[in-house]
Scaffold this motif. Structure first.
Motif, PDB file in Angstrom:
ATOM      1  N   UNK A 220       0.835  -1.203   0.000  1.00 32.56           N
ATOM      2  CA  UNK A 220       0.000   0.000   0.000  1.00 32.56           C
ATOM      3  C   UNK A 220       0.868   1.251   0.000  1.00 32.56           C
ATOM      4  N   UNK A 221       1.923   1.274   0.823  1.00 32.30           N
ATOM      5  CA  UNK A 221       2.780   2.455   0.902  1.00 32.30           C
ATOM      6  C   UNK A 221       3.536   2.696  -0.405  1.00 32.30           C
ATOM      7  N   UNK A 222       3.837   1.600  -1.124  1.00 31.43           N
ATOM      8  CA  UNK A 222       4.588   1.737  -2.372  1.00 31.43           C
ATOM      9  C   UNK A 222       3.695   2.097  -3.555  1.00 31.43           C
ATOM     10  N   UNK A 223       2.391   1.985  -3.378  1.00 30.12           N
ATOM     11  CA  UNK A 223       1.477   2.143  -4.515  1.00 30.12           C
ATOM     12  C   UNK A 223       1.473   3.551  -5.087  1.00 30.12           C
ATOM     13  N   UNK A 224       1.818   4.554  -4.272  1.00 26.83           N
ATOM     14  CA  UNK A 224       1.785   5.933  -4.770  1.00 26.83           C
ATOM     15  C   UNK A 224       2.841   6.179  -5.837  1.00 26.83           C
ATOM     16  N   UNK A 225       3.958   5.455  -5.770  1.00 28.84           N
ATOM     17  CA  UNK A 225       5.026   5.596  -6.766  1.00 28.84           C
ATOM     18  C   UNK A 225       5.431   4.211  -7.248  1.00 28.84           C
ATOM     19  N   UNK A 226       4.591   3.606  -8.084  1.00 26.64           N
ATOM     20  CA  UNK A 226       4.864   2.232  -8.512  1.00 26.64           C
ATOM     21  C   UNK A 226       6.063   2.163  -9.465  1.00 26.64           C
TER      22      UNK A 226
END
Length: 295
Positions: A220-226
């Protein structure tokens, strides 16, 4: 060999049989000889018995037959079996990286680790001939990519780290087994993709490692900058259904270079070798793996 399907008379099969026959006459070798030397002297090609080939598998079967033992499957045990018949493989080429790993012994490898200020590259021979005595009070975090150790240097982290540089090889499994035998708590982190999850499953199952930064919270935390890399197929086992669904929905690999991963692995407040409270429990994989620790 017949049971495995070798039932033709091709030149390749005859050459393999001739090489194995010649090898059987040289084993056990005393003094020990390198695997390429054995291959050169019996098959005329130093790469003939290269590891992970059909010829290598037959040589391992020969060694098991000569010693009256079962054929091993783990790479470190394959090499140990070969060493028992005087054949040494990968002792000087395969390496593992250790950084800020505390030791309590006074052997040559202990001294190298104690005095080092940068990551130390250890060969398989270091871990089998003169293994260090690791401090059992520390937690050892094993990571997939060397870039994590670079990040640890940049962040000034003093936590105990080891790096497998990808797939588990004999040297990596020798280190993991050494850590287990000496009573260290193991933590493992890899890329969130098919190969990374497969390695994590193996490390958790065989060595009881806790998995770190391989959960839905990290995703979830990584989803903003995939990442720009498509996910690819996931392993058939060793991954929780929720994590599998969310990874497939996102469709991208989460690499260890992502800050969402590094922030979990390398908290700046960590002191050398101490255990680290996790911001989120690693819930991505199931807890019922045979032989695994708490996941």
């Amino acid at each position: 060999m017949r049971a495995a399907g070798t039932n033709d008379n091709s030149a390749g099969v005859r050459h393999l049989i001739d090489a194995l026959t010649a090898a059987a006459g040289k084993l056990p070798a005393d003094p020990p000889m390198p695997l390429p030397k054995l291959a050169h002297d019996t098959a005329g090609d130093p790469h003939f018995f290269d590891l992970d080939t059909l010829a290598d598998a037959r040589l391992v079967a020969l060694a098991a037959e000569l010693t009256g033992r079962e054929e091993p499957s783990r790479p470190d045990r394959v090499r140990a079996l070969l060493e028992d018949v005087g054949v040494v493989a990968d002792r000087l080429t395969a390496t593992v990286l250790l950084h800020h790993v505390a030791v309590v012994g006074d052997g040559p490898v202990d001294r190298r680790l104690r005095e080092a200020v940068t990551p130390v590259s250890l060969h398989l021979i270091d871990l089998t001939r003169t293994p260090p005595r690791l401090d059992p009070t520390q937690a050892l975090t094993v990571v997939e990519n060397p870039s994590v150790l670079e990040a640890a240097l940049a962040r000034g982290s003093e936590m105990a780290l080891a790096c497998t540089s990808g797939q588990l090889r004999a040297v990596n499994q020798a280190l993991l087994q050494l850590a287990v035998d000496q009573g260290l708590a193991l933590r493992y982190a890899g890329d969130l993709d098919g190969p990374g999850l497969s390695i994590a499953h193996t490390v958790a199952r065989l060595y009881g490692a806790d998995l770190v930064a391989m959960d839905t919270a990290t995703l979830h935390d990584a989803a903003a900058t995939p990442s720009a890399v498509p996910l690819g197929p996931l392993p058939a086992e060793g991954i929780g259904p929720q994590l599998a669904r969310e990874l497939c929905a996102g469709g991208r690999v989460v690499f260890q270079e992502h800050n969402a991963v590094l922030d979990r692995l390398l908290p700046t407040s960590n002191l050398h070798g101490t255990s680290i409270p996790l911001a989120h429990p690693p819930i991505g994989l199931p807890t019922s793996l045979p032989g695994a620790g708490t996941i």
